[in-house]
Design a protein around this motif. Structure first.
Motif, PDB file in Angstrom:
ATOM      1  N   TYR A  44      22.490  -1.146   6.259  1.00  0.00           N
ATOM      2  CA  TYR A  44      22.129  -0.525   7.613  1.00  0.00           C
ATOM      3  C   TYR A  44      20.403  -0.864   7.734  1.00  0.00           C
ATOM      4  N   ASP A  45      19.948  -1.199   8.751  1.00  0.00           N
ATOM      5  CA  ASP A  45      18.559  -1.386   9.067  1.00  0.00           C
ATOM      6  C   ASP A  45      18.218  -2.620   8.151  1.00  0.00           C
ATOM      7  N   ILE A  46      17.021  -3.085   8.048  1.00  0.00           N
ATOM      8  CA  ILE A  46      16.503  -4.282   7.212  1.00  0.00           C
ATOM      9  C   ILE A  46      15.523  -3.728   6.305  1.00  0.00           C
ATOM     10  N   PRO A  47      15.250  -4.577   5.209  1.00  0.00           N
ATOM     11  CA  PRO A  47      14.118  -4.232   4.467  1.00  0.00           C
ATOM     12  C   PRO A  47      12.739  -4.892   5.446  1.00  0.00           C
ATOM     13  N   GLN A  48      11.480  -4.163   5.209  1.00  0.00           N
ATOM     14  CA  GLN A  48      10.333  -4.597   5.716  1.00  0.00           C
ATOM     15  C   GLN A  48       9.199  -4.740   4.972  1.00  0.00           C
ATOM     16  N   TYR A  49       8.619  -5.868   4.768  1.00  0.00           N
ATOM     17  CA  TYR A  49       7.397  -6.126   3.928  1.00  0.00           C
ATOM     18  C   TYR A  49       6.247  -6.208   4.830  1.00  0.00           C
ATOM     19  N   ALA A  50       5.233  -5.138   4.388  1.00  0.00           N
ATOM     20  CA  ALA A  50       3.935  -4.896   5.014  1.00  0.00           C
ATOM     21  C   ALA A  50       3.057  -4.537   4.322  1.00  0.00           C
ATOM     22  N   ASN A  51       1.800  -5.129   4.517  1.00  0.00           N
ATOM     23  CA  ASN A  51       0.758  -4.730   3.279  1.00  0.00           C
ATOM     24  C   ASN A  51      -0.194  -3.539   4.285  1.00  0.00           C
ATOM     25  N   VAL A  52      -1.143  -4.035   4.835  1.00  0.00           N
ATOM     26  CA  VAL A  52      -2.130  -3.239   5.151  1.00  0.00           C
ATOM     27  C   VAL A  52      -1.480  -2.571   6.686  1.00  0.00           C
ATOM     28  N   GLN A  53      -1.041  -3.181   7.386  1.00  0.00           N
ATOM     29  CA  GLN A  53      -0.347  -2.647   8.729  1.00  0.00           C
ATOM     30  C   GLN A  53       0.669  -1.694   8.548  1.00  0.00           C
ATOM     31  N   TYR A  54       0.532  -0.766   9.530  1.00  0.00           N
ATOM     32  CA  TYR A  54       1.886   0.300   9.473  1.00  0.00           C
ATOM     33  C   TYR A  54       3.025  -0.468  10.006  1.00  0.00           C
ATOM     34  N   GLU A  62      -1.663   6.364   0.233  1.00  0.00           N
ATOM     35  CA  GLU A  62      -2.510   5.358   0.802  1.00  0.00           C
ATOM     36  C   GLU A  62      -2.415   5.389   2.337  1.00  0.00           C
ATOM     37  N   SER A  63      -3.668   5.234   2.971  1.00  0.00           N
ATOM     38  CA  SER A  63      -3.789   5.199   4.473  1.00  0.00           C
ATOM     39  C   SER A  63      -4.612   3.963   4.921  1.00  0.00           C
ATOM     40  N   HIS A  64      -4.298   2.960   4.120  1.00  0.00           N
ATOM     41  CA  HIS A  64      -5.018   1.624   4.340  1.00  0.00           C
ATOM     42  C   HIS A  64      -5.271   1.356   5.652  1.00  0.00           C
ATOM     43  N   GLY A  65      -4.185   1.205   6.440  1.00  0.00           N
ATOM     44  CA  GLY A  65      -4.210   0.732   7.900  1.00  0.00           C
ATOM     45  C   GLY A  65      -4.953   1.428   8.631  1.00  0.00           C
ATOM     46  N   THR A  66      -5.685   2.668   8.309  1.00  0.00           N
ATOM     47  CA  THR A  66      -6.321   3.662   9.183  1.00  0.00           C
ATOM     48  C   THR A  66      -7.841   3.233   9.058  1.00  0.00           C
ATOM     49  N   TRP A  67      -8.240   2.931   7.823  1.00  0.00           N
ATOM     50  CA  TRP A  67      -9.741   2.538   7.594  1.00  0.00           C
ATOM     51  C   TRP A  67     -10.152   1.113   7.556  1.00  0.00           C
ATOM     52  N   ASP A  68      -8.938   0.379   7.385  1.00  0.00           N
ATOM     53  CA  ASP A  68      -9.334  -1.133   7.376  1.00  0.00           C
ATOM     54  C   ASP A  68      -9.625  -1.619   8.896  1.00  0.00           C
ATOM     55  N   ILE A  69      -9.232  -1.117   9.924  1.00  0.00           N
ATOM     56  CA  ILE A  69      -9.424  -1.426  11.270  1.00  0.00           C
ATOM     57  C   ILE A  69     -10.880  -0.895  11.573  1.00  0.00           C
ATOM     58  N   HIS A  70     -11.174   0.423  11.054  1.00  0.00           N
ATOM     59  CA  HIS A  70     -12.535   0.976  11.096  1.00  0.00           C
ATOM     60  C   HIS A  70     -13.491   0.032  10.723  1.00  0.00           C
ATOM     61  N   GLN A  71     -13.350  -0.375   9.448  1.00  0.00           N
ATOM     62  CA  GLN A  71     -14.271  -1.278   8.697  1.00  0.00           C
ATOM     63  C   GLN A  71     -14.505  -2.661   9.522  1.00  0.00           C
ATOM     64  N   ALA A  72     -13.449  -3.098  10.215  1.00  0.00           N
ATOM     65  CA  ALA A  72     -13.531  -4.231  10.880  1.00  0.00           C
ATOM     66  C   ALA A  72     -14.125  -3.896  12.151  1.00  0.00           C
ATOM     67  N   ARG A  96     -12.059   0.123  15.502  1.00  0.00           N
ATOM     68  CA  ARG A  96     -11.791   1.460  16.027  1.00  0.00           C
ATOM     69  C   ARG A  96     -12.962   2.680  15.231  1.00  0.00           C
ATOM     70  N   GLY A  97     -13.101   3.629  15.801  1.00  0.00           N
ATOM     71  CA  GLY A  97     -14.258   4.440  15.053  1.00  0.00           C
ATOM     72  C   GLY A  97     -13.705   5.226  13.935  1.00  0.00           C
ATOM     73  N   ILE A  98     -14.555   5.704  13.258  1.00  0.00           N
ATOM     74  CA  ILE A  98     -14.045   6.866  11.937  1.00  0.00           C
ATOM     75  C   ILE A  98     -13.188   7.811  12.612  1.00  0.00           C
ATOM     76  N   GLU A  99     -13.100   8.074  13.628  1.00  0.00           N
ATOM     77  CA  GLU A  99     -12.129   9.453  14.115  1.00  0.00           C
ATOM     78  C   GLU A  99     -10.959   9.203  13.748  1.00  0.00           C
ATOM     79  N   GLY A 100     -10.349   7.682  13.621  1.00  0.00           N
ATOM     80  CA  GLY A 100      -9.032   7.565  13.533  1.00  0.00           C
ATOM     81  C   GLY A 100      -8.692   7.185  11.705  1.00  0.00           C
ATOM     82  N   VAL A 101      -9.613   7.434  11.132  1.00  0.00           N
ATOM     83  CA  VAL A 101      -9.609   7.349   9.494  1.00  0.00           C
ATOM     84  C   VAL A 101      -8.798   8.592   9.066  1.00  0.00           C
TER      85      VAL A 101
END
Length: 740
Positions: free
Chosen positions: A89-99, A404-414, A417-422
């Motif tokens: 059912y469904d499929i495995p999904q590999y993702a690193n930083v992105q949600y 781990e909330s890597h995907g929220t602060w990675d785009i801030h550091q890039a 997006r502002g820090i409000e999304g971290v």
């Protein structure tokens, strides 16, 4: 009657309902015989075949399936424990930083996907065995990814999130005679999934075991064990045991080492908490080099003196502390020769089963055989068995919380997006759920001597919430340290961590940090990224850690095992699938494969040779006149090993000899003469000094090589020529004369 409200699943402040208090991991038994055999009449394991229905989102799920009159007999069958993605059912999904929902739906932090968010509906019919009837009954789910609602016989029992912590509920008031209908609905993504953005395959389902527990009249609800030492004296210790008990009666506490009884004492119980302490003289000290364990047996008796419950706890006497900016174990400066380890199987993903325990044991043995002495549980609580095996086999642990909330602060550091999304930052709506997760991590694993350090999580930026999580753990536990690497990216609250922790810094970077004042011990919680043909220059880090009293105290390779999954191609042939091979999007493709062992069969890759050599505790240097031995072990003399000398000529073994008297104490150096005469035959002559196990251990057989050193002692070009005097022959009548 309370009802489940799916709308709350989107609310970060709603993460559990009617969940019992988190507690240490232990099993209870009704008698001493049950305790000895490990089979409890107070427990019923619900693993096996459950009825199952799949829906791609909540609106597609079957309404009312939990009701007693809803017939689920025609549903599909599914294994528990298992991921639904590994069951078709469904499929495995590999993702690193992105949600995992990135690019599918526009979802803001705290919200959840609506169009595609698989819902798994499970049903299990069971009858209580006679030994459990008439008693209160609890149910415990050891791991469900990522949120679940629970019903029994049509009544709503409760809800919980946090994929990797155990969660228990009281079923007593919902039970009925005969057959009971247990219904569970599992949601792939909840609001808390924003806290589970680890570098791994994304699954869902009931992936660890499910247990029913009967509660006797006197019951041990929780147990905390500490071994305390005063100052630097390790000949005297105090065993401190805190009990949380339901019911009145007495407890008999007995401490044994092997068959030797250290003490046995009885204390009164009046319900609630009870504190017991006892002096232990000259305890055997626990370390990875010598994981000496004691057995603490606890027997609970009712007011009439009848034995009603028995449990036990392994105890390791050891002291871990921060002193003069150094981490010390039993008074010695420790060096972590570690690896990060995802809980992963190419057969079942992160689901736990019989064969996965065999794989887990194989990992432990492989680590020990290759001189790895530490594990960081990246980046969540692993199954109980890992911590038990680390206690028994001797591996130090950084026990990491599920965050781990890597995907929220990675785009801030890039700068996107502002820090409000971290997340979590200082957002008040996220505090309670993160405190609860950290509490669950501490409570379940607090009694393991292998756990030296608590980790708040991984790559989740910083902020006051993480600082308060650290302060909470310090209040609970003054026998361990707190780790968090994320303050490197957000240094507002440096006091969040007791350890300076970085990822992938160069040796030059580490030296520059240490030169600035050496304020606290330094580790690389991730380094020597093991993807492809890697792990080169690892020796530069281990040589730095080997420097006398250096502030750098080791690191953890990223990571231990390739995350790959057995899959059939279109011709029916099995192969190892990596990210993207299941057609999942988004994905980070073969970045899932960066281990020092292969995912398929867990065999070491060629990279492991470098790891084993760099991590060995005995260093041998061959000199012109002999060999030098440096024993880096903290507690073990080289007398524990056979020392064997081997002489190779042009790569072929010509001599082998076991050496006597190669005795070097822990943390000491010594020189020894060459064991063989300088060779004179043509060729390159190399001397190898090998240290090997003298006896079988639980992780290797006698003769296993734990360390070696090699060097060329002679290169002979040809046999030296000698001056030859010419001779003459004189022929006589009856003889021949030879001169010269």
């Amino acid at each position: 009657m309370a009802a489940f409200d799916f709308a709350k699943v989107k609310d970060p402040t709603f993460f559990k309902e009617n969940v019992l208090n988190a507690h240490a991991s232990f099993r209870t038994y009704a008698s001493r015989e049950e305790y000895r055999t490990g089979s409890s009449s107070l427990a019923l394991k619900l693993d096996g075949i459950w009825k199952f229905a799949y829906a791609k989102n909540y609106t597609s799920a079957i309404p009312g399936f939990e009701k007693t009159d809803y017939d689920c007999s025609g549903w599909d069958d599914i294994h528990v424990p298992a991921h639904i993605q590994m069951e078709g059912y469904d499929i495995p999904q590999y993702a690193n930083v992105q949600y995992p929902w990135d690019g599918r739906e526009e979802v803001q932090p705290g919200e959840i996907p609506q169009r595609f968010n698989p819902v798994a509906s499970y049903v299990k019919y069971f009858e209580l065995p006679e030994s459990m009837q008439g008693k209160p009954v609890h149910i415990e789910f050891e791991g469900v990814e990522s949120g679940m609602a629970l019903w029994l016989n049509g009544s709503y029992v409760g809800y919980t999130e946090d994929s990797f912590s155990a969660h228990a509920f009281d079923l007593t008031s919902y039970l009925q005679p005969g057959v009971n209908k247990l219904a569970v609905q599992v949601f792939k993504w909840t609001s808390s999934s924003w806290c589970e953005d680890q570098d791994f395959f994304r699954f869902s389902g009931i992936f660890r075991s499910v247990w029913l527990y009967a509660i006797p009249t006197v019951h041990l609800e929780d147990l905390s064990v500490k071994t305390l030492f005063a100052g630097d004296d390790f000949t005297h210790s105090t065993l401190e045991v805190a009990l949380q008990v339901e019911g009145k009666g007495a407890a008999r506490l007995t401490l044994r080492r092997s068959e030797l009884e250290v003490f046995s004492e009885k204390i009164a119980l009046n319900g609630g908490s009870a504190l017991f302490s006892h002096a232990v003289e000259n305890p055997y000290l626990w370390s990875a080099e010598d994981p000496a364990l004691y057995e603490l047996e606890i027997e609970l008796l009712d007011d009439a003196g009848h034995l009603v419950e028995v449990t036990g706890q392994k105890v390791g006497f050891r002291k871990f502390e921060l002193k003069n900016n150094r981490m010390l174990l039993n008074g010695k400066r420790i060096v972590f020769k570690g690896a990060n380890r995802h809980e992963f199987s190419s057969i079942t993903g992160r689901a736990v089963g019989v064969h996965t325990h065999e794989e887990l044991l194989r990992d432990i043995i492989t680590m020990k055989q290759n001189n790895i002495n530490a594990i960081r549980t990246s980046h969540y609580q692993n199954q109980d068995a890992l911590y038990d095996l680390c206690d028994e086999y001797g591996l130090y642990m950084i026990a990491e919380n599920n965050l781990e909330s890597h995907g929220t602060w990675d785009i801030h550091q890039a700068g996107i997006r502002g820090i409000e999304g971290v997340l979590p930052n200082d957002k008040p709506e996220w505090k309670a759920v993160l405190f609860d997760r950290m509490n669950s991590t501490y409570q379940r694993d607090k009694n393991h001597p292998a756990v030296l350090i608590w980790s708040l999580g991984n790559e989740s930026f910083g902020g006051e919430t993480l600082l308060q999580m650290a302060e909470m753990v310090r209040r609970f536990d003054d026998t361990r340290l707190v780790h968090y690497e994320g303050v490197v990216n957000d240094p507002r609250f440096l006091e969040t961590t007791d350890i300076e922790s970085h990822m992938y810094s160069t040796v030059k970077d580490i030296k520059e940090y240490l030169a600035q004042g050496d304020k606290r011990p330094y580790i690389e919680c991730e380094y020597s990224h093991a993807m492809g043909n890697s792990n080169g220059a690892l020796y530069k880090y281990t040589e730095l850690a080997d420097q006398k009293d250096c502030g750098y105290q080791g690191g953890f390779i990223w990571d231990y095992i390739d995350q790959s999954i057995w899959k059939k191609d279109r011709y029916g042939k099995w192969f190892q699938a990596y990210g993207g091979d299941f057609g999942e999007r988004p994905t980070d493709y073969n970045f899932s494969g960066n281990g020092i062992v292969y995912g398929s069969d867990r065999t070491p890759s060629p990279k492991m040779q470098e790891v084993k050599f760099c991590y060995q505790n005995i260093s041998v240097t061959i000199t012109a006149n002999g060999f030098h031995v440096w024993n880096k072990s903290l507690f073990t003399s080289t007398d524990a090993y056979d020392c064997v000398a081997l002489l190779h000529r042009d790569g072929k073994l010509v001599l082998e000899q076991q050496l006597e008297g190669v005795s070097v104490a822990a943390e000491s150096h010594a020189d020894f003469p060459l064991p063989f005469p300088i060779p004179v035959l043509p060729g390159e002559h190399a001397l190898t000094i090998s240290f090997r196990l003298k006896e079988d251990t639980i992780w290797a057989k006698k003769g296993h090589e734990v360390a070696f050193g090699q060097g060329v002692i002679a290169v002979v070009r040809s046999i030296p020529s000698k001056k030859v005097t010419p001779f003459t022959v004189t022929h006589g009548t009856h003889n021949i004369g030879v001169r010269g």
